[in-house]
Write a protein that holds these residues in place. Structure first.
Motif, PDB file in Angstrom:
ATOM      1  N   PHE A  53     -11.743   6.287  -8.129  1.00 38.50           N
ATOM      2  CA  PHE A  53     -10.687   7.160  -7.064  1.00 38.50           C
ATOM      3  C   PHE A  53     -11.094   6.710  -5.665  1.00 38.50           C
ATOM      4  N   TYR A  54     -12.499   6.520  -5.331  1.00 37.46           N
ATOM      5  CA  TYR A  54     -12.697   6.268  -4.049  1.00 37.46           C
ATOM      6  C   TYR A  54     -12.375   4.684  -3.767  1.00 37.46           C
ATOM      7  N   ARG A  55     -12.611   3.968  -4.813  1.00 31.99           N
ATOM      8  CA  ARG A  55     -12.218   2.370  -4.572  1.00 31.99           C
ATOM      9  C   ARG A  55     -11.104   2.110  -4.383  1.00 31.99           C
ATOM     10  N   ILE A  56     -10.239   2.906  -5.119  1.00 32.00           N
ATOM     11  CA  ILE A  56      -8.630   2.833  -4.982  1.00 32.00           C
ATOM     12  C   ILE A  56      -8.276   3.174  -3.213  1.00 32.00           C
ATOM     13  N   TRP A  57      -8.823   4.493  -2.987  1.00 33.56           N
ATOM     14  CA  TRP A  57      -8.391   4.728  -1.710  1.00 33.56           C
ATOM     15  C   TRP A  57      -9.115   3.880  -0.829  1.00 33.56           C
ATOM     16  N   LYS A  58     -10.077   3.144  -0.850  1.00 32.11           N
ATOM     17  CA  LYS A  58     -10.413   2.390   0.042  1.00 32.11           C
ATOM     18  C   LYS A  58      -9.703   0.762  -0.025  1.00 32.11           C
ATOM     19  N   SER A  59      -9.513   0.361  -1.318  1.00 33.42           N
ATOM     20  CA  SER A  59      -8.762  -0.851  -1.555  1.00 33.42           C
ATOM     21  C   SER A  59      -7.448  -0.898  -1.691  1.00 33.42           C
ATOM     22  N   ILE A  60      -6.746   0.266  -1.235  1.00 34.49           N
ATOM     23  CA  ILE A  60      -5.364   0.079  -1.617  1.00 34.49           C
ATOM     24  C   ILE A  60      -4.455  -0.988  -0.682  1.00 34.49           C
ATOM     25  N   ALA A  61      -4.991  -1.423   0.311  1.00 31.76           N
ATOM     26  CA  ALA A  61      -4.217  -2.340   1.209  1.00 31.76           C
ATOM     27  C   ALA A  61      -4.245  -3.635   0.485  1.00 31.76           C
ATOM     28  N   SER A  62      -5.164  -3.805  -0.403  1.00 31.82           N
ATOM     29  CA  SER A  62      -4.973  -5.187  -1.349  1.00 31.82           C
ATOM     30  C   SER A  62      -4.134  -5.098  -2.329  1.00 31.82           C
ATOM     31  N   TYR A  63      -3.499  -3.936  -2.649  1.00 33.46           N
ATOM     32  CA  TYR A  63      -2.630  -3.829  -3.695  1.00 33.46           C
ATOM     33  C   TYR A  63      -1.227  -4.630  -3.444  1.00 33.46           C
ATOM     34  N   ASP A  64      -0.736  -5.379  -4.280  1.00 32.87           N
ATOM     35  CA  ASP A  64       0.525  -6.016  -4.006  1.00 32.87           C
ATOM     36  C   ASP A  64       1.387  -5.735  -5.392  1.00 32.87           C
ATOM     37  N   ALA A  65       2.548  -5.206  -5.025  1.00 29.06           N
ATOM     38  CA  ALA A  65       3.543  -4.739  -6.190  1.00 29.06           C
ATOM     39  C   ALA A  65       4.225  -5.810  -6.574  1.00 29.06           C
ATOM     40  N   LYS A  66       4.145  -7.148  -6.210  1.00 25.73           N
ATOM     41  CA  LYS A  66       4.706  -8.177  -6.688  1.00 25.73           C
ATOM     42  C   LYS A  66       3.739  -8.764  -7.717  1.00 25.73           C
ATOM     43  N   LYS A  67       2.549  -8.623  -7.756  1.00 27.25           N
ATOM     44  CA  LYS A  67       1.681  -9.160  -8.642  1.00 27.25           C
ATOM     45  C   LYS A  67       1.344  -8.231  -9.871  1.00 27.25           C
ATOM     46  N   SER A  68       1.509  -6.906  -9.772  1.00 28.75           N
ATOM     47  CA  SER A  68       1.287  -5.974 -10.939  1.00 28.75           C
ATOM     48  C   SER A  68       1.857  -4.328 -10.323  1.00 28.75           C
ATOM     49  N   SER A  69       1.861  -3.648 -11.270  1.00 31.72           N
ATOM     50  CA  SER A  69       2.350  -2.313 -11.226  1.00 31.72           C
ATOM     51  C   SER A  69       1.031  -1.444 -10.777  1.00 31.72           C
ATOM     52  N   LEU A  70       1.351  -0.369 -10.195  1.00 30.38           N
ATOM     53  CA  LEU A  70       0.226   0.409  -9.566  1.00 30.38           C
ATOM     54  C   LEU A  70      -0.868   0.809 -10.826  1.00 30.38           C
ATOM     55  N   LYS A  71      -0.143   0.975 -12.019  1.00 36.24           N
ATOM     56  CA  LYS A  71      -0.998   1.545 -12.999  1.00 36.24           C
ATOM     57  C   LYS A  71      -1.956   0.366 -13.383  1.00 36.24           C
ATOM     58  N   THR A  72      -1.275  -0.774 -13.930  1.00 37.16           N
ATOM     59  CA  THR A  72      -2.044  -1.936 -14.197  1.00 37.16           C
ATOM     60  C   THR A  72      -3.216  -2.252 -13.162  1.00 37.16           C
ATOM     61  N   TRP A  73      -2.831  -2.265 -11.852  1.00 40.12           N
ATOM     62  CA  TRP A  73      -3.737  -2.614 -10.659  1.00 40.12           C
ATOM     63  C   TRP A  73      -4.989  -1.496 -10.793  1.00 40.12           C
ATOM     64  N   SER A  74      -4.723  -0.287 -11.040  1.00 38.81           N
ATOM     65  CA  SER A  74      -5.558   0.853 -11.041  1.00 38.81           C
ATOM     66  C   SER A  74      -6.505   0.898 -12.408  1.00 38.81           C
ATOM     67  N   LEU A  75      -5.989   0.727 -13.584  1.00 37.62           N
ATOM     68  CA  LEU A  75      -6.662   0.324 -14.570  1.00 37.62           C
ATOM     69  C   LEU A  75      -7.447  -0.653 -14.656  1.00 37.62           C
ATOM     70  N   THR A  76      -7.154  -1.870 -14.021  1.00 40.56           N
ATOM     71  CA  THR A  76      -7.875  -2.892 -13.792  1.00 40.56           C
ATOM     72  C   THR A  76      -9.375  -2.727 -13.098  1.00 40.56           C
ATOM     73  N   ILE A  77      -8.980  -1.866 -12.106  1.00 42.33           N
ATOM     74  CA  ILE A  77     -10.206  -1.515 -11.419  1.00 42.33           C
ATOM     75  C   ILE A  77     -11.088  -0.437 -12.062  1.00 42.33           C
ATOM     76  N   THR A  78     -10.483   0.388 -12.806  1.00 36.93           N
ATOM     77  CA  THR A  78     -11.206   1.465 -13.732  1.00 36.93           C
ATOM     78  C   THR A  78     -11.921   0.709 -14.662  1.00 36.93           C
ATOM     79  N   ARG A  79     -11.490  -0.101 -15.162  1.00 34.57           N
ATOM     80  CA  ARG A  79     -11.976  -0.947 -16.316  1.00 34.57           C
ATOM     81  C   ARG A  79     -13.371  -1.769 -15.853  1.00 34.57           C
ATOM     82  N   ASN A  80     -13.057  -2.607 -14.547  1.00 38.22           N
ATOM     83  CA  ASN A  80     -14.231  -3.248 -14.402  1.00 38.22           C
ATOM     84  C   ASN A  80     -15.346  -2.564 -13.780  1.00 38.22           C
ATOM     85  N   ILE A  81     -15.076  -1.149 -13.075  1.00 35.74           N
ATOM     86  CA  ILE A  81     -16.127  -0.333 -12.772  1.00 35.74           C
ATOM     87  C   ILE A  81     -16.819   0.285 -14.018  1.00 35.74           C
TER      88      ILE A  81
END
Length: 174
Positions: A53-81
């Motif tokens: 949640f902290y990483r998502i909070w800090k890196s939300i500026a890098s989220y691009d809705a054209k590349k992936s959904s918010l869920k996919t982007w968030s779960l990718t961050i979760t998986r990597n962590i």
């Protein structure tokens, strides 16, 4: 809904974080529990959750809705962590991967992992370790080589030789 949450998060508005957790919190926690599922790792689940949640909070500026959904982007961050945390736990506790057989009945692919481990019994101990690190723990060949104090080409050779041995089990004419 997603766009509203993203906008609030980009403004660093805690209401956005609350809505984000309401929308995707359960999926993130399930992902964390699926990856950090061994008895040695359960105590790290809450830490991973906070970090996600902290990483998502800090890196939300890098989220691009054209590349992936918010869920996919968030779960990718979760998986990597979680994978990073899993590797750190293994290194920290000097756990030999063969002792990391899943114990949780919640793991859906338990039998696949059991079959994988049965196949590995036909390899040398060194090949077993390299296979587990590469295929199960998803370490890179460079990480494996560094940890086992060998050349990266040796890691690739072990993987190639092991795959060939496993193929021979299924088709002895190879």
């Amino acid at each position: 809904m997603e766009q509203e949450i993203v906008e609030l998060l980009k403004k660093q508005d805690f209401l956005g974080l609350e809505k984000f957790i309401d929308l995707l919190g359960t999926d993130i926690v399930k992902c964390i529990r699926a990856i950090l599922n061994h008895s040695e790792e359960i105590t790290y689940q809450k830490e991973a959750e906070n970090e996600v949640f902290y990483r998502i909070w800090k890196s939300i500026a890098s989220y691009d809705a054209k590349k992936s959904s918010l869920k996919t982007w968030s779960l990718t961050i979760t998986r990597n962590i979680c994978l990073d945390k899993k590797r750190a736990i293994i290194r920290e506790q000097n756990i030999i991967p063969m002792n990391q057989v899943p114990e949780s009945p919640l793991v859906d692919d338990y039998f696949e992992k059991e079959n994988f481990l049965d196949l590995l019994k036909n390899l040398t101990e060194e090949d077993q370790l390299i296979f587990l690190k590469y295929y199960y723990y998803q370490d890179t060949p460079n990480e494996i080589a560094k940890e086992l104090k060998m050349d990266v080409t040796q890691v690739y050779n072990h993987l190639s030789r092991g795959r060939k041995r496993i193929k021979e089990l299924f088709d002895p004419s190879l």
